[in-house]
Write an enzyme that holds these catalytic residues in place. Structure first.
Site, PDB file in Angstrom:
ATOM      1  N   HIS A   1       0.850  -1.203   0.000  1.00  0.00           N
ATOM      2  CA  HIS A   1       0.000   0.000   0.000  1.00  0.00           C
ATOM      3  C   HIS A   1       0.884   1.251   0.000  1.00  0.00           C
ATOM      4  CE1 HIS A   1      -2.972  -2.654   2.427  1.00  0.00           C
ATOM      5  NE2 HIS A   1      -3.473  -2.518   1.223  1.00  0.00           N
TER       6      HIS A   1
ATOM      7  N   LYS B   1     -17.378  -6.103   8.480  1.00  0.00           N
ATOM      8  CA  LYS B   1     -16.146  -6.890   8.611  1.00  0.00           C
ATOM      9  C   LYS B   1     -15.666  -6.786  10.053  1.00  0.00           C
ATOM     10  CE  LYS B   1     -13.922  -6.706   4.053  1.00  0.00           C
ATOM     11  NZ  LYS B   1     -12.719  -6.220   3.335  1.00  0.00           N
TER      12      LYS B   1
ATOM     13  N   ARG C   1      -2.133  -6.122  -8.119  1.00  0.00           N
ATOM     14  CA  ARG C   1      -1.002  -6.998  -7.797  1.00  0.00           C
ATOM     15  C   ARG C   1      -0.792  -8.062  -8.871  1.00  0.00           C
ATOM     16  NH1 ARG C   1      -3.176  -8.439  -1.970  1.00  0.00           N
ATOM     17  NH2 ARG C   1      -4.964  -8.539  -3.332  1.00  0.00           N
TER      18      ARG C   1
ATOM     19  N   SER D   1      -2.751  -7.567   3.479  1.00  0.00           N
ATOM     20  CA  SER D   1      -2.892  -7.345   4.925  1.00  0.00           C
ATOM     21  C   SER D   1      -3.225  -8.665   5.626  1.00  0.00           C
ATOM     22  CB  SER D   1      -4.008  -6.337   5.203  1.00  0.00           C
ATOM     23  OG  SER D   1      -3.718  -5.098   4.625  1.00  0.00           O
TER      24      SER D   1
HETATM   25  O1  PNS Z   1      -8.687  -2.802   0.347  1.00  0.00           O
HETATM   26  P1  PNS Z   1     -10.006  -3.339  -0.111  1.00  0.00           P
HETATM   27  O2  PNS Z   1     -10.740  -3.987   1.037  1.00  0.00           O
HETATM   28  O3  PNS Z   1      -9.886  -4.225  -1.317  1.00  0.00           O
HETATM   29  O4  PNS Z   1     -10.893  -2.047  -0.560  1.00  0.00           O
HETATM   30  C1  PNS Z   1     -12.184  -2.207  -1.068  1.00  0.00           C
HETATM   31  C2  PNS Z   1     -12.908  -0.846  -1.180  1.00  0.00           C
HETATM   32  C3  PNS Z   1     -12.876  -0.091   0.130  1.00  0.00           C
HETATM   33  C4  PNS Z   1     -12.253  -0.028  -2.251  1.00  0.00           C
HETATM   34  C5  PNS Z   1     -14.375  -1.162  -1.613  1.00  0.00           C
HETATM   35  O5  PNS Z   1     -14.916  -2.153  -0.766  1.00  0.00           O
HETATM   36  C6  PNS Z   1     -15.290   0.053  -1.571  1.00  0.00           C
HETATM   37  O6  PNS Z   1     -15.147   0.954  -2.365  1.00  0.00           O
HETATM   38  N1  PNS Z   1     -16.229   0.063  -0.607  1.00  0.00           N
HETATM   39  C7  PNS Z   1     -17.160   1.162  -0.417  1.00  0.00           C
HETATM   40  C8  PNS Z   1     -18.583   0.776  -0.824  1.00  0.00           C
HETATM   41  C9  PNS Z   1     -18.784   0.977  -2.304  1.00  0.00           C
HETATM   42  O7  PNS Z   1     -18.658   2.065  -2.837  1.00  0.00           O
HETATM   43  N2  PNS Z   1     -19.114  -0.138  -2.994  1.00  0.00           N
HETATM   44  C10 PNS Z   1     -19.324  -0.148  -4.415  1.00  0.00           C
HETATM   45  C11 PNS Z   1     -18.030  -0.366  -5.162  1.00  0.00           C
HETATM   46  S1  PNS Z   1     -18.382  -1.006  -6.717  1.00  0.00           S
END
Ligand code: PNS
Length: 163
Positions: free
Chosen positions: A17, A41, A90, A128
């Site tokens: 990150h 979560k 990645r 993570s």
């Molecule tokens: O590090 P991560 O857990 O892969 O991040 C995922 C994240 C936070 C980018 C994604 O879950 C997100 O944007 N969540 C917010 C809710 C949202 O907007 N959902 C629609 C996305 S298509």
């Protein structure tokens, strides 16, 4: 001025990150690292702890800000007056999920675009979850996270966390 939002769970922030933050801060005018406050979560670190760790490891970047958000990412991006979402890729296994998110976000908010940075090869295997699993079994995580983050993980897992 190009303002980008780099969203994620960051539970906790890894060197992978950090590499994306460093590189995006070099190409964007401003980068807002956005920590998802997701009640569904069960994270190891609270959102406040995750934000604090990110603030501590990025304080030497003058154009990086760390905030938390809940709800839809695109709503937060608009609230920040940002036009770009940054995500790290990645491996090909990330691609399907990332493409789906980027396309959905673009349909909901056509003025917002997603930019992908390929993760540094050094960190292409890193997540993570892997870091937490290694730490849980007492393994050495110094190659994967900032020393300050390694210390907070250790304190959290041994119950010596002052927070
Ligand atoms: O590090 P991560 O857990 O892969 O991040 C995922 C994240 C936070 C980018 C994604 O879950 C997100 O944007 N969540 C917010 C809710 C949202 O907007 N959902 C629609 C996305 S298509």
């Amino acid at each position: 001025m190009t303002v980008a939002v780099y969203p994620g769970s960051f539970d906790p922030v890894t060197l992978g990150h950090f590499d994306i933050i460093e590189r995006s801060s070099a190409i964007m005018d401003k980068v807002i690292v956005a920590v998802l406050n997701n009640n569904s979560k069960t994270p190891l670190f609270s959102v406040e702890e995750r934000v604090k760790m990110l603030v501590d490891v990025t304080r030497h970047f003058p154009n990086v800000e760390v905030r938390s958000f809940g709800g839809l990412l695109v709503d937060f991006v608009q609230e920040c007056h940002a036009g770009v979402i940054v995500r790290g890729l990645r491996a090909v296994t990330d691609f399907e999920y990332e493409l789906q998110m980027a396309q959905t976000n673009h349909v909901i908010a056509p003025e917002v675009d997603t930019v992908f940075l390929t993760t540094n090869l050094k960190y292409s295997y890193l997540s993570s979850s892997i870091v937490k699993e290694i730490a849980m079994y007492g393994g050495d995580i110094s190659a994967f996270v900032h020393p300050l983050v390694a210390e907070r993980i250790r304190a959290k897992l041994t119950g010596t966390d002052p927070q």
